[in-house]
Design a protein around this motif. Structure first.
Motif: not given
Length: 132
Positions: A97, A121, A126-127, A129
């Motif tokens: 990332y 993501s 971090e769904y 994002r």
């Protein structure tokens, strides 16, 4: 375009043939001389990294993408490709990332970079994002 394809074919052949040549030429050091003489050419380094990744030589690809980034630190493609490889073939999602984010800062409208940001993501959980 034909020159690029020729370069790709040469580089792909180089990757496939390298291990055999390396074993044959090791005593003379001839192969190492050839490889070292072109190993600072940005185009060669990028092709070598990319084709290493395409042929599942992931550790080799990581090494050569890092070398490409050192040779060409202002090119977002190197950061993105290494980030994508790390996200796809390793569990080093944080590093992946970070590299994709660096590429995004250089080229925020590049669809490949946006794809890497989203997929990395998602792998980080971090769904929200990933969807944005």
């Amino acid at each position: 375009l034909p020159l690029i394809l020729l370069d790709l074919c040469f580089t792909y052949s180089f990757i496939i043939i390298c291990p055999a040549i390396d074993k044959l030429c090791k005593p003379s050091g001839m192969f190492d001389f050839f490889k070292n003489s072109i190993s600072n050419d940005k185009t060669f380094v990028y092709y070598y990294a990319s084709l290493s990744a395409m042929t599942n030589r992931n550790e080799q690809a990581i090494t050569w993408y890092n070398k490409y980034i050192k040779l060409n630190p202002s090119d977002p493609v190197g950061y993105n490709d290494l980030g994508f490889l790390l996200a796809d073939k390793t569990t080093n999602y944080v590093k992946a990332y970070s590299l994709a984010e660096k590429a995004y800062k250089m080229s925020p409208n590049d669809p490949a970079i946006l794809d890497t940001i989203g997929s990395t993501s998602s792998k980080l959980g971090e769904y929200a994002r990933a969807e944005s």
